[in-house]
Write a protein that holds these residues in place. Structure first.
Motif, short mmCIF file in Angstrom:
data_model
loop_
_atom_site.label_atom_id
_atom_site.label_comp_id
_atom_site.label_asym_id
_atom_site.label_seq_id
_atom_site.Cartn_x
_atom_site.Cartn_y
_atom_site.Cartn_z
N TRP A 143 0.71 -1.20 -0.03
CA TRP A 143 0.04 -0.06 -0.11
C TRP A 143 0.78 1.35 -0.08
O TRP A 143 0.23 2.22 -0.33
N LEU A 144 2.19 1.11 0.50
CA LEU A 144 3.00 2.43 0.38
C LEU A 144 3.38 2.96 -0.97
O LEU A 144 3.44 4.23 -1.39
N PHE A 145 3.37 1.89 -2.01
CA PHE A 145 3.31 2.27 -3.32
C PHE A 145 2.37 3.34 -3.86
O PHE A 145 2.43 4.34 -4.39
N GLY A 146 0.89 2.83 -3.47
CA GLY A 146 0.04 3.69 -3.75
C GLY A 146 -0.19 4.97 -3.18
O GLY A 146 -0.58 6.01 -3.47
N ALA A 147 0.37 4.76 -1.71
CA ALA A 147 0.36 6.00 -0.95
C ALA A 147 1.26 7.06 -1.53
O ALA A 147 1.13 8.35 -1.91
N ALA A 148 2.29 6.68 -2.13
CA ALA A 148 3.30 7.55 -2.79
C ALA A 148 2.42 8.06 -4.11
O ALA A 148 2.80 9.30 -4.27
N GLU A 149 1.95 7.43 -4.94
CA GLU A 149 1.10 7.88 -5.96
C GLU A 149 0.17 8.95 -5.63
O GLU A 149 -0.05 10.05 -6.15
N LEU A 150 -0.58 8.40 -4.66
CA LEU A 150 -1.72 9.45 -3.89
C LEU A 150 -0.88 10.97 -3.70
O LEU A 150 -1.45 11.97 -3.78
#
Length: 406
Positions: A92-99
């Motif tokens: 989920w950290l990858f998605g958090a970086a995207e957002l």
């Protein structure tokens, strides 16, 4: 490297590779164009300026939502899901970086729009109250568009999804604009109402809306991240975001869908006294010389009639529009070219009550229109005492064709 350091590095990479980087100049141009068009012409009034800046989100929000959908579907397009889920750092950290990157560049674009119009207004002797909470609510609405787009991209990673997301978000904005007074009106992410100088915001409007929209944007973003695999951190954050969202929603709906309060903001009239006295809201003080020149002949024209006046007062239309005792009302929304002539014409139409005559007799309207045109002449162009002799016939819609001078 700890979790925080890993996320910081991932965010830095996303900030550089996000497609929104190249979109920022376009967003600035579109946002400034929309805001500039929404600003009232010729006056500097903080509530109107800030509301106009928020209105730009009606267009920039759907565009950013489309790019967020494209970014959210990247994991599926590139087949990165399995590798991210196996990461010891948490997928989920990858998605958090995207957002995070999407949010940063979106806010940079919106900040540019707000800063541009704030400078424009600040250089024009503004009146009214400046409130950062208005800006906060606009930014929160923008983030809701981004979060919804990213969630849609994670759920439905199809090639045609981004334009569909843009259309859907724009449609939501359109639907919201037509629901004034409905219980859910203030829950929509964009409010495009333009407050006039006689309009007061509902007390606590933007505090409540900011709470609701920030909570909703966070909750939607957490739902998007949870698709990579829910964790205790996401559950705790989600519970907190849900509490904030519900609290904000309840507080916002308590305003019963009304953007404006049933009152007028406190202000002191700006007046000019020569042969007549003209008083306007301080935002319109620059119009005083023109109004005096325009209405001094009108005062001479109506002298000796029941419509005679020596004091004019700018008032809003509709409820609360009656002037102070001893004054006649004039209506002005802005200072666009031709406004003086339009204000004068509206003054005569209101004086003769054309709308009421329309319900009484269509022919009476035609005659009243002719009488309005006659009144708009200079006093010297009318037969002596014609206005005084015929005024009662004006106001009772009983004017006959034979009453009109040739």
């Amino acid at each position: 490297m700890g979790t925080r350091g890993f996320w910081t590095v991932a965010l830095r990479i996303e900030l550089l590779r996000s497609p929104v980087v190249w979109l920022v100049p376009v967003l600035l141009g579109v946002g400034i164009g929309v805001t500039w068009h929404a600003l009232p012409r010729g006056i500097a009034y903080w509530p109107s300026t800030l509301a106009a800046a928020n209105a730009s989100v009606a267009l920039t929000g759907p565009v950013l939502g489309a790019f967020a959908a494209f970014t959210g579907s990247r994991e599926h397009r590139l087949g990165l899901g399995p590798a991210r889920r196996l990461s010891i750092r948490g997928g989920w950290l990858f998605g958090a970086a995207e957002l995070g990157a999407l949010a940063v560049w979106s806010l940079v674009a919106q900040a540019g729009v707000v800063l541009t119009v704030v400078i424009r207004t600040a250089l024009s002797s503004p009146t009214g109250e400046f409130s950062l909470l208005v800006v906060t609510a606009g930014a929160a609405g923008l983030l809701c568009n981004v979060a919804l787009g990213h969630l849609a991209g994670r759920l439905l990673p199809y090639r045609l999804l981004p334009p569909l997301v843009a259309i859907a978000l724009y449609t939501i904005n359109l639907l919201g604009s037509g629901r004034y007074g409905k219980q859910d009106y203030l829950l929509f992410p964009v409010l495009i109402d333009e407050p006039g100088v006689f309009d007061a915001w509902q007390p606590g409007l933007y505090e409540r809306q900011s709470l609701w929209l920030l909570g909703a944007a966070t909750l939607i973003a957490l739902a998007s991240l949870a698709l990579a695999g829910p964790t205790r951190t996401l559950y705790v954050a989600g519970a907190a975001a849900l509490a904030v969202t519900v609290t904000g929603a309840v507080a916002t709906t308590a305003l019963e869908g009304r953007y404006f309060a049933r009152s007028t903001p406190a202000f002191t009239y700006s007046c000019e006294t020569r042969s007549i006295t003209v008083c306007v809201h301080p935002a319109f003080a620059g119009a005083l010389p023109g109004l005096t020149r325009t209405f001094t002949p009108v005062a001479r024209q109506l002298a000796g009639t029941p419509a005679s006046f020596d004091r004019l007062e700018q008032r809003p239309r509709g409820v609360g529009g009656a002037p102070s005792p001893g004054s006649r009302a004039i209506r002005m929304d802005d200072l666009a070219p031709g406004r003086m002539a339009a204000t004068r014409q509206e003054f005569f139409e209101e004086l003769l009550d054309v709308d009421r005559c329309a319900a009484a007799d269509p022919e009476a309207v035609a005659r009243t229109d002719e009488a309005t045109a006659l009144l708009e002449r200079t006093p010297e162009a009318l037969p002596p005492r014609w206005a005084a002799d015929r005024f009662e016939a004006f106001t009772t819609c009983a004017l006959r064709k034979s009453d009109l001078p040739r």
